[in-house]
Design a protein around this motif. Structure first.
Motif, PDB file in Angstrom:
ATOM      1  N   GLY A   7      61.279  64.953  -0.442  1.00  0.00           N
ATOM      2  CA  GLY A   7      60.603  66.165  -0.892  1.00  0.00           C
ATOM      3  C   GLY A   7      59.805  66.817   0.220  1.00  0.00           C
ATOM      4  O   GLY A   7      59.840  68.048   0.386  1.00  0.00           O
ATOM      5  N   TRP A   8      59.090  66.018   1.009  1.00  0.00           N
ATOM      6  CA  TRP A   8      58.265  66.569   2.079  1.00  0.00           C
ATOM      7  C   TRP A   8      59.119  67.239   3.152  1.00  0.00           C
ATOM      8  O   TRP A   8      58.808  68.338   3.614  1.00  0.00           O
ATOM      9  CB  TRP A   8      57.399  65.487   2.695  1.00  0.00           C
ATOM     10  CG  TRP A   8      56.724  65.924   3.965  1.00  0.00           C
ATOM     11  CD1 TRP A   8      56.811  65.358   5.184  1.00  0.00           C
ATOM     12  CD2 TRP A   8      55.847  67.056   4.118  1.00  0.00           C
ATOM     13  NE1 TRP A   8      56.074  66.050   6.100  1.00  0.00           N
ATOM     14  CE2 TRP A   8      55.459  67.109   5.466  1.00  0.00           C
ATOM     15  CE3 TRP A   8      55.371  68.034   3.241  1.00  0.00           C
ATOM     16  CZ2 TRP A   8      54.612  68.091   5.978  1.00  0.00           C
ATOM     17  CZ3 TRP A   8      54.533  69.026   3.749  1.00  0.00           C
ATOM     18  CH2 TRP A   8      54.158  69.045   5.090  1.00  0.00           C
ATOM     19  N   MET A  10      62.159  68.473   2.819  1.00  0.00           N
ATOM     20  CA  MET A  10      62.776  69.684   2.281  1.00  0.00           C
ATOM     21  C   MET A  10      61.767  70.838   2.245  1.00  0.00           C
ATOM     22  O   MET A  10      62.083  71.978   2.602  1.00  0.00           O
ATOM     23  CB  MET A  10      63.304  69.409   0.872  1.00  0.00           C
ATOM     24  CG  MET A  10      64.413  68.359   0.815  1.00  0.00           C
ATOM     25  SD  MET A  10      65.987  68.962   1.440  1.00  0.00           S
ATOM     26  CE  MET A  10      66.555  69.888   0.013  1.00  0.00           C
ATOM     27  N   ILE A  11      60.532  70.546   1.812  1.00  0.00           N
ATOM     28  CA  ILE A  11      59.487  71.569   1.810  1.00  0.00           C
ATOM     29  C   ILE A  11      59.205  72.031   3.242  1.00  0.00           C
ATOM     30  O   ILE A  11      59.046  73.226   3.510  1.00  0.00           O
ATOM     31  CB  ILE A  11      58.206  71.035   1.153  1.00  0.00           C
ATOM     32  CG1 ILE A  11      58.430  70.834  -0.353  1.00  0.00           C
ATOM     33  CG2 ILE A  11      57.026  71.979   1.398  1.00  0.00           C
ATOM     34  CD1 ILE A  11      57.288  70.119  -1.046  1.00  0.00           C
ATOM     35  N   SER A  12      59.164  71.084   4.167  1.00  0.00           N
ATOM     36  CA  SER A  12      58.911  71.424   5.564  1.00  0.00           C
ATOM     37  C   SER A  12      59.998  72.327   6.122  1.00  0.00           C
ATOM     38  O   SER A  12      59.712  73.257   6.894  1.00  0.00           O
ATOM     39  CB  SER A  12      58.806  70.148   6.406  1.00  0.00           C
ATOM     40  OG  SER A  12      57.688  69.372   6.020  1.00  0.00           O
ATOM     41  N   ALA A  14      61.697  74.496   4.462  1.00  0.00           N
ATOM     42  CA  ALA A  14      61.439  75.832   3.921  1.00  0.00           C
ATOM     43  C   ALA A  14      60.271  76.501   4.646  1.00  0.00           C
ATOM     44  O   ALA A  14      60.284  77.711   4.889  1.00  0.00           O
ATOM     45  CB  ALA A  14      61.152  75.749   2.426  1.00  0.00           C
ATOM     46  N   LEU A  15      59.254  75.729   5.018  1.00  0.00           N
ATOM     47  CA  LEU A  15      58.109  76.276   5.738  1.00  0.00           C
ATOM     48  C   LEU A  15      58.521  76.780   7.120  1.00  0.00           C
ATOM     49  O   LEU A  15      58.052  77.830   7.576  1.00  0.00           O
ATOM     50  CB  LEU A  15      57.013  75.218   5.872  1.00  0.00           C
ATOM     51  CG  LEU A  15      56.258  74.860   4.592  1.00  0.00           C
ATOM     52  CD1 LEU A  15      55.339  73.673   4.827  1.00  0.00           C
ATOM     53  CD2 LEU A  15      55.460  76.052   4.087  1.00  0.00           C
ATOM     54  N   TRP A  17      61.512  77.826   7.934  1.00  0.00           N
ATOM     55  CA  TRP A  17      62.284  79.048   7.690  1.00  0.00           C
ATOM     56  C   TRP A  17      61.342  80.243   7.525  1.00  0.00           C
ATOM     57  O   TRP A  17      61.592  81.329   8.053  1.00  0.00           O
ATOM     58  CB  TRP A  17      63.136  78.885   6.430  1.00  0.00           C
ATOM     59  CG  TRP A  17      64.016  80.064   6.144  1.00  0.00           C
ATOM     60  CD1 TRP A  17      65.313  80.226   6.513  1.00  0.00           C
ATOM     61  CD2 TRP A  17      63.641  81.268   5.444  1.00  0.00           C
ATOM     62  NE1 TRP A  17      65.788  81.444   6.087  1.00  0.00           N
ATOM     63  CE2 TRP A  17      64.784  82.111   5.424  1.00  0.00           C
ATOM     64  CE3 TRP A  17      62.479  81.712   4.833  1.00  0.00           C
ATOM     65  CZ2 TRP A  17      64.768  83.369   4.823  1.00  0.00           C
ATOM     66  CZ3 TRP A  17      62.453  82.975   4.246  1.00  0.00           C
ATOM     67  CH2 TRP A  17      63.598  83.784   4.235  1.00  0.00           C
ATOM     68  N   PHE A 100      66.701  70.247   8.035  1.00  0.00           N
ATOM     69  CA  PHE A 100      65.417  70.439   8.699  1.00  0.00           C
ATOM     70  C   PHE A 100      65.602  70.830  10.160  1.00  0.00           C
ATOM     71  O   PHE A 100      65.003  71.799  10.642  1.00  0.00           O
ATOM     72  CB  PHE A 100      64.585  69.160   8.591  1.00  0.00           C
ATOM     73  CG  PHE A 100      63.252  69.233   9.274  1.00  0.00           C
ATOM     74  CD1 PHE A 100      62.231  70.029   8.759  1.00  0.00           C
ATOM     75  CD2 PHE A 100      63.001  68.507  10.432  1.00  0.00           C
ATOM     76  CE1 PHE A 100      60.991  70.103   9.387  1.00  0.00           C
ATOM     77  CE2 PHE A 100      61.777  68.577  11.064  1.00  0.00           C
ATOM     78  CZ  PHE A 100      60.765  69.374  10.541  1.00  0.00           C
ATOM     79  N   GLY A 206      53.478  78.038   8.188  1.00  0.00           N
ATOM     80  CA  GLY A 206      54.776  77.402   8.400  1.00  0.00           C
ATOM     81  C   GLY A 206      54.728  76.298   9.424  1.00  0.00           C
ATOM     82  O   GLY A 206      55.516  75.342   9.367  1.00  0.00           O
ATOM     83  N   GLY A 209      54.685  72.648   8.357  1.00  0.00           N
ATOM     84  CA  GLY A 209      55.980  72.022   8.141  1.00  0.00           C
ATOM     85  C   GLY A 209      56.700  71.758   9.445  1.00  0.00           C
ATOM     86  O   GLY A 209      57.373  70.733   9.611  1.00  0.00           O
ATOM     87  N   GLY A 213      56.373  68.017   9.400  1.00  0.00           N
ATOM     88  CA  GLY A 213      57.703  67.645   8.922  1.00  0.00           C
ATOM     89  C   GLY A 213      58.494  66.857   9.936  1.00  0.00           C
ATOM     90  O   GLY A 213      59.417  66.116   9.584  1.00  0.00           O
TER      91      GLY A 213
END
Length: 418
Positions: A7-8, A10-12, A14-15, A17, A100, A206, A209, A213
């Protein structure tokens, strides 16, 4: 597999991006309004180029094989990249790792635009990015993170000092020198402070992440990288404010955000390897050096790095890479840094940076020369004079502004007299 780590990461992803649209706004706030749409386009196209090329061959060439410079095509088109397990001993599946890592070339290519907006042909820039991703970014990613040459020398780069910031900043400078100065070179100005603040804020957001990340799992190193990222940026922002006040007798919002970004750049290679106190020192040092790099040094040599892509990312990345060797700790990095008695790490960092510099300069120059054979790198003087927006994109910021005002007036008129 660890659900929290998946989860971390994947969120990273997106951050990271989100940093690209953030950079578009940040750059756009400084750009001459006649070329603001061009700036947006040159930054945003990096998302598409990065996504497609990374999927086709980029990831495979960067993270497969055991070559010193480049990998192989074992995972082209994400072939045999498992989405439910790891073949690398990580707590996340290979698919999450590939996703990532694929966000990093996007922001890297977007940074390059900052050195050449307002005068580079968009078509040429688009072709240049494809070739640059394949022949500059991918080999560097392999050399640093894929077990290649720079990794084997013992150099550290937690989240992209060499791979992202030095490569993009130096490439921007090479292109800027090849293109020459703008017909009307002007001092960097905050044309739209709101865009600068919003874009800079998205970059800072961002970057959590981007750096945290890079631990590739939800653990203490991710926490350390997160904390260091914020501290370095804050220290750099305050330092830039103090220098601005001392020299210019003013505190500029554009300067505050530029200082914060400089701190974010410097801590990138060190985020998970140094203690918070070192992160603060790095923020102070890089802010002073980048401030004078983007003012006095740029003025002395007279090069036209439009939005200071080299000044912030190139210089900041070099400073951060060297200081990583000074402040890295055995507890965090697995190897002692200079302050713990291992000054050879500083040499390893310096050698890795030198290899990056030579490689980037030579290959970027060759790519740009090749593109120029088929598509002129620079637009005509008339186009530059009148602004690239209407000529190359058929849109202008003023047009959108006028349409918005007209729509508001029409709505108010209708409500008043209905």
């Amino acid at each position: 597999m660890d659900a929290a780590s998946i989860g971390w990461v994947m969120i990273s992803a997106a951050l990271v991006w989100l940093m690209v649209p953030g950079l578009a706004l940040f750059y756009g706030g400084f750009t001459n309004p006649k070329s603001m749409i061009n700036t947006f386009a040159m930054v945003l196209i990096a998302i598409a180029v990065g996504a497609v090329v990374w999927f086709v061959v980029g990831y495979s060439l960067a993270f497969s094989g055991d070559g010193l410079i480049i990998g192989n095509l074992q995972h082209a088109f994400f072939n045999n990249v498992p989405m439910f397990k790891s073949t690398m001993g990580l707590k996340i599946p290979d698919g999450a790792f590939a996703l990532f890592q694929g966000m990093f070339p996007m922001i890297t290519m977007a940074i390059i635009a900052g050195g050449v907006v307002s005068r580079m042909n968009f078509k040429a820039f688009f072709v240049f990015l494809i070739l640059w991703l394949l022949f500059v970014y991918v080999p560097l990613a392999h050399m640093v993170w894929g077990g290649g040459l720079i990794a084997q020398l013992g150099a550290l780069d937690f989240a992209g000092g060499d791979v992202v910031h030095i490569s993009s900043g130096v490439s921007a400078l090479v292109l800027a020198l090849m293109l020459g100065k703008r017909t009307h070179m002007e001092e960097l100005q905050a044309h739209r402070p709101t865009a600068i603040v919003l874009g800079g804020g998205l970059l800072w957001f961002g970057w959590f992440g981007f750096n945290a990340g890079s631990a590739l799992q939800a653990n203490g190193q991710a926490v350390l990288a997160f904390v260091n990222t914020n501290i370095a940026a804050g220290a750099a922002m305050i330092t830039w404010m103090l220098v601005d006040q001392l020299i210019e007798k003013k505190v500029k919002v554009s300067g505050l955000m530029s200082g914060g970004v400089a701190g974010l750049v410097a801590i990138t290679p060190a985020a998970g390897y140094v203690n918070p106190g070192a992160a603060a020192i790095m923020g102070v040092v890089v802010s002073v050096l980048v401030y004078f790099g983007t003012t006095w040094v740029k003025s002395f040599f007279g090069y036209d790095d439009t939005l200071d892509a080299f000044g912030i990312h190139g210089i900041g990345g070099i400073v951060g890479g060297i200081l990583t060797g000074v402040f890295a700790t055995k507890a965090n990095a697995g190897v002692k840094g200079g302050l713990e008695g291992n000054w050879s790490l500083v040499w390893n960092q310096t050698l890795g940076i030198l290899i990056t510099l030579v490689f980037v300069v030579v290959v970027t120059y060759v790519i740009a020369k090749l593109v120029n054979i088929f598509i002129p790198l620079r637009v005509e003087d008339e186009v530059e004079e009148k602004g690239l927006d209407s000529y190359q994109h058929g849109e202008t910021v003023e047009a959108f502004h006028n349409e918005a005002i007209e729509a508001i007036w029409q709505k108010q008129f209708a409500e008043r007299f209905r």
